[in-house]
Design an enzyme around this catalytic site. Sequence first.
Site, PDB file in Angstrom:
ATOM      1  N   LYS A   1       0.841  -1.204   0.000  1.00  0.00           N
ATOM      2  CA  LYS A   1       0.000   0.000   0.000  1.00  0.00           C
ATOM      3  C   LYS A   1       0.875   1.253   0.000  1.00  0.00           C
ATOM      4  CE  LYS A   1      -0.389   0.038   5.060  1.00  0.00           C
ATOM      5  NZ  LYS A   1      -1.319   0.108   6.214  1.00  0.00           N
TER       6      LYS A   1
ATOM      7  N   ARG B   1     -11.263  -0.156  14.744  1.00  0.00           N
ATOM      8  CA  ARG B   1     -11.056   0.582  13.503  1.00  0.00           C
ATOM      9  C   ARG B   1     -11.852  -0.148  12.438  1.00  0.00           C
ATOM     10  NH1 ARG B   1      -5.093   1.421  10.877  1.00  0.00           N
ATOM     11  NH2 ARG B   1      -5.553  -0.709  10.226  1.00  0.00           N
TER      12      ARG B   1
ATOM     13  N   HIS C   1      -6.743  -7.216  12.561  1.00  0.00           N
ATOM     14  CA  HIS C   1      -5.527  -6.402  12.624  1.00  0.00           C
ATOM     15  C   HIS C   1      -5.246  -6.010  14.064  1.00  0.00           C
ATOM     16  CE1 HIS C   1      -2.347  -4.061  10.817  1.00  0.00           C
ATOM     17  NE2 HIS C   1      -2.741  -2.959  11.437  1.00  0.00           N
TER      18      HIS C   1
ATOM     19  N   ARG D   1       1.288 -10.717   7.225  1.00  0.00           N
ATOM     20  CA  ARG D   1       1.193  -9.554   6.338  1.00  0.00           C
ATOM     21  C   ARG D   1       2.276  -8.521   6.660  1.00  0.00           C
ATOM     22  NH1 ARG D   1      -4.114  -9.617   8.534  1.00  0.00           N
ATOM     23  NH2 ARG D   1      -3.649  -7.567   9.421  1.00  0.00           N
TER      24      ARG D   1
ATOM     25  N   TYR E   1      13.094  31.344   6.240  1.00  0.00           N
ATOM     26  CA  TYR E   1      11.926  32.039   6.776  1.00  0.00           C
ATOM     27  C   TYR E   1      11.992  32.182   8.295  1.00  0.00           C
ATOM     28  CZ  TYR E   1       9.618  31.372   2.252  1.00  0.00           C
ATOM     29  OH  TYR E   1       9.285  31.395   0.920  1.00  0.00           O
TER      30      TYR E   1
ATOM     31  N   CYS F   1      11.777  24.779   3.862  1.00  0.00           N
ATOM     32  CA  CYS F   1      10.835  25.451   2.965  1.00  0.00           C
ATOM     33  C   CYS F   1      10.109  24.409   2.108  1.00  0.00           C
ATOM     34  CB  CYS F   1      11.575  26.440   2.078  1.00  0.00           C
ATOM     35  SG  CYS F   1      12.600  27.614   2.987  1.00  0.00           S
TER      36      CYS F   1
ATOM     37  N   ASP G   1      10.404  23.719  -1.012  1.00  0.00           N
ATOM     38  CA  ASP G   1      11.213  23.044  -2.031  1.00  0.00           C
ATOM     39  C   ASP G   1      12.680  22.917  -1.666  1.00  0.00           C
ATOM     40  OD1 ASP G   1       8.921  23.327  -3.946  1.00  0.00           O
ATOM     41  OD2 ASP G   1       9.442  25.439  -3.724  1.00  0.00           O
TER      42      ASP G   1
END
Length: 374
Positions: A35, A133, A165, A223, A266, A313, A315
């Site tokens: 996943k 869940r 699970h 799993r 920043y 930041c 990027d």
Amino acid sequence: MTSPAEARIDLSAIRHNVAVLTEHADGAALMGVVKADAYGHGLVRVSRALLDAGVSRLGTATLSEGLALRAAGITAPVTSWLLTRGGPYEEALRADVELSAAETGLLGEIAAAARATGVTAKVHLEADTGMSRGGAPLAAWPELLAAAAALRAEGAVEVVGLWSHFACADIPGHPSIEAQLDAFDQALKMADQAGLSGSHVIRHIANSAALVNVPRARFDLVRPGIALYGLSPIPELGDFGLRQAMTLVARLALAKRMPESSGVSYGHLYVTDRETTLGLVPLGYADGILRHATGRVEVLAGGRRRAIAGRVCMDQFMIDVDDDVIAAGDEVVLFGPGKDGEATLQEWADNLGTITHEIVTKIGARVPRVYEGT
């Protein structure tokens, strides 16, 4: 390296991890959990490596992931479990993707798709044994079993799995582990009484942590997820002989001398206390480098560890290398297996107050995956 950054995926490490986990499984089959783009490592390439290494089937959260495996030509058994009403279940059945159901409404939709396509749906029924869940609570489990038995008699559904699970398998000795196993035993007994058991029905509850540390949880199938990628499911117990598969690297985009008292990035959270050299690393929070990594993690540049200097930041981020010589184009290792002095993923996770799962799955699509050890 032709791009500003890349995630290098060592497929030989993944194959090694399959071998290690196979030994722990003590005869249980392995479902490779792929996943979230194989935990950020690349869905298709990793899935093929897992199958080549002996994993017998694949598991995905979403149906779109399962269908992507089929579109890539992978024919091994695939199970998708995080399903909602209104899904493309006719397409799933035509593609021979096994589906999970935890309530009668969804099971009914899957059966309707089976009638429409003429393809018997292969279904895993999920019991909630204590995680609260996914899964049917044990109070609702008999109703789900009865519906499945009726649909099986009709020929619309074949129950191929019974599963659950763990909530706390990564906390050794947690009392919920045995409680969930007792509840799963009860769920399996009820399934047997409903006529939905037998050698063709796979029983599975063990995730990576339970696979390596809870022998009673292995049943027919285990799993593993995070452990396949060489990351310990229970860090306080060690690495279990696993090898980290991902190394994240970047090339410096810029190196420049800056005077004392230069505010960096920043908010000027970091201010130089001397004349120094700063390097610009072209990765940021859009690529999965968490914004709060500022000052908390180290990268390897110029042969030494360097802390992130100033705010991460979108990027990019900066490092301070003092008077060491660096240049644009030099390679920076953010994390890797640790064999060359770089930080590991576990070290990053510890310093950021999170788990390795979050870090690897956040490495974004702008970062190419480059495969090694093929």
